[in-house]
Design an enzyme around this catalytic site. Structure first.
Site, PDB file in Angstrom:
ATOM      1  N   TYR A 159      -4.262 -50.297  57.155  1.00 37.58           N
ATOM      2  CA  TYR A 159      -2.940 -50.192  57.769  1.00 37.58           C
ATOM      3  C   TYR A 159      -2.869 -51.177  58.933  1.00 37.58           C
ATOM      4  O   TYR A 159      -1.929 -51.960  59.036  1.00 37.58           O
ATOM      5  CB  TYR A 159      -2.668 -48.765  58.249  1.00 37.58           C
ATOM      6  CG  TYR A 159      -1.362 -48.650  58.993  1.00 37.58           C
ATOM      7  CD1 TYR A 159      -0.162 -48.641  58.302  1.00 37.58           C
ATOM      8  CD2 TYR A 159      -1.321 -48.592  60.385  1.00 37.58           C
ATOM      9  CE1 TYR A 159       1.052 -48.562  58.968  1.00 37.58           C
ATOM     10  CE2 TYR A 159      -0.123 -48.519  61.060  1.00 37.58           C
ATOM     11  CZ  TYR A 159       1.065 -48.504  60.352  1.00 37.58           C
ATOM     12  OH  TYR A 159       2.261 -48.443  61.013  1.00 37.58           O
ATOM     13  N   SER A 161       3.280 -52.782  64.387  1.00 39.03           N
ATOM     14  CA  SER A 161       2.734 -51.516  64.870  1.00 39.03           C
ATOM     15  C   SER A 161       1.752 -51.792  65.990  1.00 39.03           C
ATOM     16  O   SER A 161       1.167 -52.884  66.066  1.00 39.03           O
ATOM     17  CB  SER A 161       2.014 -50.796  63.720  1.00 39.03           C
ATOM     18  OG  SER A 161       1.279 -49.688  64.187  1.00 39.03           O
TER      19      SER A 161
END
Length: 170
Positions: free
Chosen positions: A155, A142
């Site tokens: 995250y 990501s």
């Protein structure tokens, strides 16, 4: 690598980016084993893939369950005869909150799914892929692995771990 007639395992195939990867591979003639914990999501993905003429199997597996992941290659080979690629997309975000407000369970779940799920699938599929004449392993990280986002501390950390793990494998 030619995509047509190759068999790809896609984790997180029940929705979002995982579903789109399944459909993209299907449109290019791949046979796909879609993996997710979401039974209804997998069914919808399969319906959409079959609508474009794809050969697809669905596998309800929690990537954090090492035993279930270890059994997955045999199930995929039974359905498709071979495995040529693994695309790890399964991932979750946590609620938008400062680190100090996240519970130990929330933190563990993020790392278990995003990082350890990737490790678990790589551990069982990589030896198989290394035996193929050509193969592909893709682990989805990501932008959060590179740029911190407020209230998404773990995250980002989990995706940073996926990035480093993947670069180490490479």
């Amino acid at each position: 690598m030619r995509i047509a007639e190759k068999v790809f395992v896609v984790t997180g195939g029940g929705n979002g980016m995982g579903r789109e990867v399944v459909l993209g591979l299907a449109r290019r003639g791949a046979r796909v084993a879609a993996v997710d914990v979401d039974v209804a999501g997998l069914a919808e993905t399969a319906d959409r893939a079959r609508a474009v003429g794809a050969s697809i199997s669905t596998h309800v597996v929690d990537v954090t369950d090492r035993g279930a992941v270890a059994a997955l290659p045999d199930r995929v080979i039974d359905a498709h005869g071979q495995i040529d690629g693994l695309v790890n997309i399964a991932g979750i975000i946590h609620r938008f909150a400062p680190f100090t407000e996240l519970s130990d369970d929330e933190i563990a779940r993020i790392m278990d799914v995003n990082f350890w799920g990737t490790v678990n699938t790589c551990r069982v599929f990589l030896p198989i892929l290394l035996q193929r004449p050509e193969a592909n392993l893709t682990n989805m990280s990501s932008l959060s692995a590179l740029v911190p986002f407020a209230s998404q501390t773990f995250y980002g950390a989990s995706k940073g771990a996926v990035k480093q793990f993947s670069e180490g494998l490479y």
